[in-house]
Scaffold this active site. Structure first.
Site, PDB file in Angstrom:
ATOM      1  N   HIS A   1      -3.870 -16.556  -9.449  1.00 43.11           N
ATOM      2  CA  HIS A   1      -2.582 -16.030  -8.969  1.00 43.11           C
ATOM      3  C   HIS A   1      -2.084 -16.979  -7.881  1.00 43.11           C
ATOM      4  O   HIS A   1      -2.192 -16.711  -6.691  1.00 43.11           O
ATOM      5  CB  HIS A   1      -2.824 -14.615  -8.427  1.00 43.11           C
ATOM      6  CG  HIS A   1      -1.580 -13.928  -7.940  1.00 43.11           C
ATOM      7  ND1 HIS A   1      -0.429 -13.855  -8.670  1.00 43.11           N
ATOM      8  CD2 HIS A   1      -1.342 -13.252  -6.788  1.00 43.11           C
ATOM      9  CE1 HIS A   1       0.477 -13.177  -7.989  1.00 43.11           C
ATOM     10  NE2 HIS A   1      -0.050 -12.807  -6.835  1.00 43.11           N
TER      11      HIS A   1
ATOM     12  N   ASN B   1      -7.449 -13.111   6.014  1.00 39.56           N
ATOM     13  CA  ASN B   1      -7.645 -12.027   5.059  1.00 39.56           C
ATOM     14  C   ASN B   1      -9.102 -11.866   4.640  1.00 39.56           C
ATOM     15  O   ASN B   1      -9.542 -10.753   4.325  1.00 39.56           O
ATOM     16  CB  ASN B   1      -6.730 -12.214   3.846  1.00 39.56           C
ATOM     17  CG  ASN B   1      -5.300 -11.831   4.184  1.00 39.56           C
ATOM     18  OD1 ASN B   1      -5.033 -11.315   5.266  1.00 39.56           O
ATOM     19  ND2 ASN B   1      -4.370 -12.076   3.272  1.00 39.56           N
TER      20      ASN B   1
ATOM     21  N   GLY C   1       0.811  -1.217   0.000  1.00 39.33           N
ATOM     22  CA  GLY C   1       0.000   0.000   0.000  1.00 39.33           C
ATOM     23  C   GLY C   1       0.844   1.267   0.000  1.00 39.33           C
ATOM     24  O   GLY C   1       0.588   2.200  -0.771  1.00 39.33           O
TER      25      GLY C   1
HETATM   26  N1  APR Z   1      -8.061  -2.684   8.102  1.00 40.93           N
HETATM   27  C1  APR Z   1      -7.102  -1.917   7.554  1.00 40.93           C
HETATM   28  N2  APR Z   1      -5.822  -2.283   7.476  1.00 40.93           N
HETATM   29  C2  APR Z   1      -5.498  -3.482   7.942  1.00 40.93           C
HETATM   30  C3  APR Z   1      -6.441  -4.346   8.518  1.00 40.93           C
HETATM   31  C4  APR Z   1      -7.776  -3.907   8.595  1.00 40.93           C
HETATM   32  N3  APR Z   1      -8.737  -4.653   9.134  1.00 40.93           N
HETATM   33  N4  APR Z   1      -5.803  -5.467   8.912  1.00 40.93           N
HETATM   34  C5  APR Z   1      -4.510  -5.334   8.572  1.00 40.93           C
HETATM   35  N5  APR Z   1      -4.317  -4.120   7.993  1.00 40.93           N
HETATM   36  C6  APR Z   1      -3.070  -3.547   7.520  1.00 40.93           C
HETATM   37  C7  APR Z   1      -1.878  -3.807   8.417  1.00 40.93           C
HETATM   38  O1  APR Z   1      -1.893  -2.955   9.557  1.00 40.93           O
HETATM   39  C8  APR Z   1      -0.713  -3.551   7.481  1.00 40.93           C
HETATM   40  O2  APR Z   1      -0.267  -2.206   7.539  1.00 40.93           O
HETATM   41  O3  APR Z   1      -2.686  -4.121   6.277  1.00 40.93           O
HETATM   42  C9  APR Z   1      -1.305  -3.838   6.093  1.00 40.93           C
HETATM   43  C10 APR Z   1      -0.652  -5.002   5.384  1.00 40.93           C
HETATM   44  O4  APR Z   1       0.655  -4.664   5.116  1.00 40.93           O
HETATM   45  P1  APR Z   1       1.867  -5.711   5.095  1.00 40.93           P
HETATM   46  O5  APR Z   1       1.761  -6.600   6.284  1.00 40.93           O
HETATM   47  O6  APR Z   1       3.117  -4.936   4.872  1.00 40.93           O
HETATM   48  O7  APR Z   1       1.544  -6.626   3.827  1.00 40.93           O
HETATM   49  P2  APR Z   1       1.847  -6.294   2.293  1.00 40.93           P
HETATM   50  O8  APR Z   1       3.164  -6.837   1.918  1.00 40.93           O
HETATM   51  O9  APR Z   1       1.530  -4.888   2.003  1.00 40.93           O
HETATM   52  O10 APR Z   1       0.771  -7.248   1.598  1.00 40.93           O
HETATM   53  C11 APR Z   1      -0.610  -7.005   1.760  1.00 40.93           C
HETATM   54  O11 APR Z   1      -1.139  -7.853  -0.411  1.00 40.93           O
HETATM   55  O12 APR Z   1       0.292  -8.833  -1.929  1.00 40.93           O
HETATM   56  C12 APR Z   1      -0.692  -9.064  -0.966  1.00 40.93           C
HETATM   57  O13 APR Z   1      -0.167 -11.255  -0.067  1.00 40.93           O
HETATM   58  C13 APR Z   1      -0.142  -9.884   0.188  1.00 40.93           C
HETATM   59  O14 APR Z   1      -2.236 -10.257   1.288  1.00 40.93           O
HETATM   60  C14 APR Z   1      -1.055  -9.482   1.308  1.00 40.93           C
HETATM   61  C15 APR Z   1      -1.404  -8.024   0.976  1.00 40.93           C
END
Ligand code: APR
Length: 313
Positions: A176, A96, A15
């Site tokens: 995917h 998720n 993000g």
């Molecule tokens: N609402 C909002 N944000 C959330 C929630 C929620 N309920 N639950 C988790 N998050 C946020 C976390 O706080 C974190 O900042 O989602 C973010 C996920 O970020 P990362 O752990 O860095 O994961 P990332 O590598 O960005 O991947 C996110 O995308 O590519 C896919 O497989 C990957 O499912 C994963 C997703």
């Protein structure tokens, strides 16, 4: 003129990288939402200060309050957990699914007209869930998977043949996941088909490396999964929609008969324009590829069945 607004839910690796990439293009205001509101706020300020250096006059605001996403043209869902070594994308399903459901419900409250791009894995099942929970037209929901898988395919081809990315015409279809289908029969390099340039064993090796592309990075990073290429893949999809480019990109889209697949979000070539998924393009595949696509769709179907059993939809 008022700028368009893109909201990104999940200020983690994918993000925030996406927010940074988009910010430097300068065509959209950005909202970054995360359950960790302060993290989202901090990253939004950091990206705003990055804009101050490159003189990009956009607004980047972060926080946990969904009212920030009001009137977005596009909402990208990256909230959720990422893979760790040894995990398949499907292992993320239960956690998720709950997160994506909650996110979509909030998005519908504040930005019901937005196009939704799902990134959270397992992305085909999560896109289906987002579509069901949002209750909106099928052209407005899509998942990012194929653009990334195709990038990995092209990377492996370039490594082998030492040619420019500009000369490679390639596409990866299917879910995917481990059963994605690099379409080797239609892959050309400067107009020559792959089979004219490489032996079957070399092509098989490229296919296998492509499929393993995400896992290879997970194993090296140890604490999470890839994010630079995934973020760039989403940026490409956003641009095709916002600028009505009508690029044909592989995306997870709702199939209703295309490729013999019904009622499933699945990676297919999509014409992406101002109406989102404007058309699913059916390519002339070989018998073998048709069978591989069918197998991949079975695997996505099984993940969706698990999702139904979880009772989140
Ligand atoms: N609402 C909002 N944000 C959330 C929630 C929620 N309920 N639950 C988790 N998050 C946020 C976390 O706080 C974190 O900042 O989602 C973010 C996920 O970020 P990362 O752990 O860095 O994961 P990332 O590598 O960005 O991947 C996110 O995308 O590519 C896919 O497989 C990957 O499912 C994963 C997703």
């Amino acid at each position: 003129m008022k700028k368009v607004k893109v909201s990104i839910i999940g200020a983690g690796n994918v993000g925030s990288t996406l927010a940074s990439i988009l910010s430097q293009k300068g065509y959209a205001d950005i909202r970054l939402i995360d359950i960790e509101g302060e993290v989202a706020k901090g990253k939004a300020i950091d990206i705003s200060q990055q804009c101050a250096i490159s003189s990009v006059d956009i607004e980047v605001i972060g926080g946990k309050d969904y009212s920030l996403v009001e009137d977005s043209q596009i909402s990208v869902i990256t909230a959720g957990i990422a893979r760790k070594p040894g995990m398949k994308r499907e292992d993320l399903l239960e956690t998720n699914a709950k997160i994506v459901k909650e996110v979509v419900e909030n998005l519908m409250k504040y930005s019901p007209k937005a196009y939704i791009i799902v990134v959270t894995n397992p992305v085909d099942a999560m896109s289906y869930l987002a579509y069901r929970v949002a209750g909106i037209e099928k052209n407005r929901v899509m998942g990012m998977g194929g653009v990334l898988d195709t990038a990995r395919f092209k990377y492996c081809i370039r490594e082998k043949l030492r040619c420019s990315y500009n000369s490679i015409n390639a596409i990866v279809l299917g879910g995917h996941g481990d059963e994605m289908v690099p379409i080797t029969s239609l892959t050309t390099i400067g107009g020559k088909t792959l089979s004219k340039l490489l032996h079957k064993s070399e092509i098989d090796e490229i296919v296998s490396k492509t499929k393993n592309g995400g896992a290879e990075i997970v194993n090296l990073l140890k604490t999470g999964s890839a994010y630079y290429a995934p973020a760039m893949a989403v940026a490409k999809m956003i641009e095709s929609i916002l600028f009505d480019k009508k690029e044909i990109l592989p995306c997870s889209a709702l199939c209703e008969g295309e490729y013999g697949i019904n009622n499933l979000f699945f990676g297919v070539p999509v014409k992406l324009g101002c109406k989102g998924v404007e058309e699913i393009i059916e390519l002339p595949l070989t018998k073998e590829e048709i069978e591989l696509v069918r197998r991949s769709s079975e695997s996505v179907k099984n993940t969706c069945k698990l999702l139904e059993r979880l009772g989140v939809m």
